[in-house]
Design a protein around this motif. Structure first.
Motif, PDB file in Angstrom:
ATOM      1  N   SER A  54       0.814  -1.219   0.000  1.00 48.14           N
ATOM      2  CA  SER A  54       0.000   0.000   0.000  1.00 48.14           C
ATOM      3  C   SER A  54       0.846   1.266   0.000  1.00 48.14           C
ATOM      4  O   SER A  54       0.306   2.377   0.040  1.00 48.14           O
ATOM      5  CB  SER A  54      -0.923   0.001   1.219  1.00 48.14           C
ATOM      6  N   ALA A  55       2.164   1.134  -0.058  1.00 50.71           N
ATOM      7  CA  ALA A  55       3.043   2.309  -0.050  1.00 50.71           C
ATOM      8  C   ALA A  55       3.107   2.947  -1.443  1.00 50.71           C
ATOM      9  O   ALA A  55       2.903   2.277  -2.453  1.00 50.71           O
ATOM     10  CB  ALA A  55       4.445   1.905   0.402  1.00 50.71           C
ATOM     11  N   PRO A  56       3.407   4.251  -1.527  1.00 46.49           N
ATOM     12  CA  PRO A  56       3.528   4.904  -2.833  1.00 46.49           C
ATOM     13  C   PRO A  56       4.672   4.308  -3.657  1.00 46.49           C
ATOM     14  O   PRO A  56       5.709   3.908  -3.111  1.00 46.49           O
ATOM     15  CB  PRO A  56       3.825   6.366  -2.476  1.00 46.49           C
ATOM     16  N   HIS A  57       4.467   4.247  -4.971  1.00 49.02           N
ATOM     17  CA  HIS A  57       5.534   3.786  -5.864  1.00 49.02           C
ATOM     18  C   HIS A  57       5.368   4.444  -7.229  1.00 49.02           C
ATOM     19  O   HIS A  57       4.290   4.925  -7.573  1.00 49.02           O
ATOM     20  CB  HIS A  57       5.524   2.260  -6.005  1.00 49.02           C
ATOM     21  N   ASP A  75      12.890   7.171  -1.289  1.00 45.34           N
ATOM     22  CA  ASP A  75      12.260   6.358  -2.322  1.00 45.34           C
ATOM     23  C   ASP A  75      13.299   5.405  -2.891  1.00 45.34           C
ATOM     24  O   ASP A  75      14.181   5.805  -3.654  1.00 45.34           O
ATOM     25  CB  ASP A  75      11.664   7.235  -3.423  1.00 45.34           C
ATOM     26  N   ASN A  76      13.191   4.151  -2.504  1.00 45.84           N
ATOM     27  CA  ASN A  76      14.193   3.146  -2.846  1.00 45.84           C
ATOM     28  C   ASN A  76      14.037   2.694  -4.294  1.00 45.84           C
ATOM     29  O   ASN A  76      12.985   2.188  -4.676  1.00 45.84           O
ATOM     30  CB  ASN A  76      14.032   1.950  -1.897  1.00 45.84           C
ATOM     31  N   PRO A  77      15.083   2.844  -5.140  1.00 46.88           N
ATOM     32  CA  PRO A  77      14.986   2.356  -6.520  1.00 46.88           C
ATOM     33  C   PRO A  77      15.292   0.866  -6.617  1.00 46.88           C
ATOM     34  O   PRO A  77      16.269   0.374  -6.055  1.00 46.88           O
ATOM     35  CB  PRO A  77      16.047   3.186  -7.257  1.00 46.88           C
ATOM     36  N   VAL A  78      14.432   0.156  -7.338  1.00 43.64           N
ATOM     37  CA  VAL A  78      14.595  -1.283  -7.560  1.00 43.64           C
ATOM     38  C   VAL A  78      14.575  -1.519  -9.063  1.00 43.64           C
ATOM     39  O   VAL A  78      13.576  -1.234  -9.730  1.00 43.64           O
ATOM     40  CB  VAL A  78      13.475  -2.093  -6.891  1.00 43.64           C
ATOM     41  N   THR A 204      10.547   3.061  -8.097  1.00 54.36           N
ATOM     42  CA  THR A 204      10.884   3.666  -6.811  1.00 54.36           C
ATOM     43  C   THR A 204       9.740   3.401  -5.843  1.00 54.36           C
ATOM     44  O   THR A 204       8.565   3.546  -6.179  1.00 54.36           O
ATOM     45  CB  THR A 204      11.142   5.178  -6.908  1.00 54.36           C
ATOM     46  N   VAL A 205      10.112   2.996  -4.630  1.00 53.79           N
ATOM     47  CA  VAL A 205       9.153   2.569  -3.618  1.00 53.79           C
ATOM     48  C   VAL A 205       9.445   3.312  -2.324  1.00 53.79           C
ATOM     49  O   VAL A 205      10.607   3.404  -1.901  1.00 53.79           O
ATOM     50  CB  VAL A 205       9.248   1.045  -3.386  1.00 53.79           C
ATOM     51  N   ARG A 206       8.417   3.843  -1.696  1.00 54.74           N
ATOM     52  CA  ARG A 206       8.595   4.588  -0.447  1.00 54.74           C
ATOM     53  C   ARG A 206       8.983   3.649   0.688  1.00 54.74           C
ATOM     54  O   ARG A 206       8.297   2.677   0.972  1.00 54.74           O
ATOM     55  CB  ARG A 206       7.296   5.323  -0.103  1.00 54.74           C
ATOM     56  N   MET A 207      10.145   3.940   1.280  1.00 49.28           N
ATOM     57  CA  MET A 207      10.633   3.166   2.415  1.00 49.28           C
ATOM     58  C   MET A 207      10.506   4.008   3.685  1.00 49.28           C
ATOM     59  O   MET A 207      10.639   5.231   3.626  1.00 49.28           O
ATOM     60  CB  MET A 207      12.096   2.792   2.181  1.00 49.28           C
ATOM     61  N   PRO A 208      10.278   3.415   4.838  1.00 54.16           N
ATOM     62  CA  PRO A 208      10.155   1.975   5.091  1.00 54.16           C
ATOM     63  C   PRO A 208       8.717   1.454   4.973  1.00 54.16           C
ATOM     64  O   PRO A 208       8.446   0.313   5.344  1.00 54.16           O
ATOM     65  CB  PRO A 208      10.673   1.837   6.516  1.00 54.16           C
ATOM     66  N   ASP A 209       7.810   2.294   4.473  1.00 56.70           N
ATOM     67  CA  ASP A 209       6.387   1.921   4.459  1.00 56.70           C
ATOM     68  C   ASP A 209       6.147   0.592   3.742  1.00 56.70           C
ATOM     69  O   ASP A 209       5.328  -0.226   4.184  1.00 56.70           O
ATOM     70  CB  ASP A 209       5.555   3.009   3.772  1.00 56.70           C
TER      71      ASP A 209
END
Length: 212
Positions: A54-57, A75-78, A204-209
């Motif tokens: 449910s976190a922003p990406h 915002d962690n890039p994967v 990109t994914v919002r961490m640590p959410d």
């Protein structure tokens, strides 16, 4: 103890050389491989949804991993790519090693993940069917029988020299390379210097959410 060459000897040397060629990998990295049960590859947006929960990406156009991974903030890039139906996810953080993400990624799939940081904190993990089967510290893994569910990862179970006390290992043993090698052997996916030097799409994914 297995006194002969481990079955992943050539792969371990490949990954040892990879670390030497890409020094930033020793700072922190996570390689996660998702193998769908259906044999149908997951799309980038499907991977993003499973990574983020449910976190922003956001989805991004291809870029070079080292140009994006190192300077990120919250915002962690994967980075993503595919080897047949298997999806490869590469990042400079730990998202792909967290239990919540592994459970989401492993819905109707098998997921293998190797993570470490500069302080030698690490996790080698396997999840399937939405369940985290095992997580092992590759620096001090203990004995195979210490890990319930290891029989579901026979390639790892067969790496008898992996389950040796640190003090008893050969001086050229590379536990990071061993982690990557057993995932390669299991899934057929391979991480190379050439891959790391080419642009790939990323999320990109919002961490640590996302890790909750």
């Amino acid at each position: 103890m297995n006194t002969g060459q481990p079955p992943t000897a050539d792969l371990r040397e490949h990954y040892r050389q990879l670390r030497f060629s890409q020094p930033w990998l020793d700072v922190a990295m996570c390689w996660t491989v998702v193998v769908p049960d259906s044999g149908q590859a997951l799309l980038l947006n499907q991977l993003a949804a499973r990574l983020s929960g449910s976190a922003p990406h956001r989805l991004h156009e291809p870029a070079l991993p080292r140009a994006v991974i190192l300077p990120y903030d919250t915002d962690n890039p994967v980075f993503a790519d595919w080897c047949g139906s298997a999806a490869m996810l590469v990042e400079g953080d730990y998202l792909g090693s967290t239990p919540a993400v592994l459970r989401r990624l492993s819905q109707e799939a098998r997921v293998y993940s190797a993570w470490w940081n500069v302080n030698a904190h690490n996790r080698l993990s396997f999840a399937t069917g939405g369940e985290l089967i095992l997580t092992i510290d590759a620096f001090g893994p203990g004995r195979p029988e210490d890990h319930a569910g290891i029989g579901q990862w026979p390639q790892l179970q067969a790496m008898t020299d992996f389950f040796v006390e640190f003090e008893e290992r050969d001086e050229d043993y590379d536990w990071r390379a061993a982690m990557l090698a057993v995932i390669d052997q299991t899934t057929g996916a391979r991480l190379t210097s050439e891959w790391l030097e080419q642009p790939h799409p990323y999320i990109t994914v919002r961490m640590p959410d996302a890790a909750r």
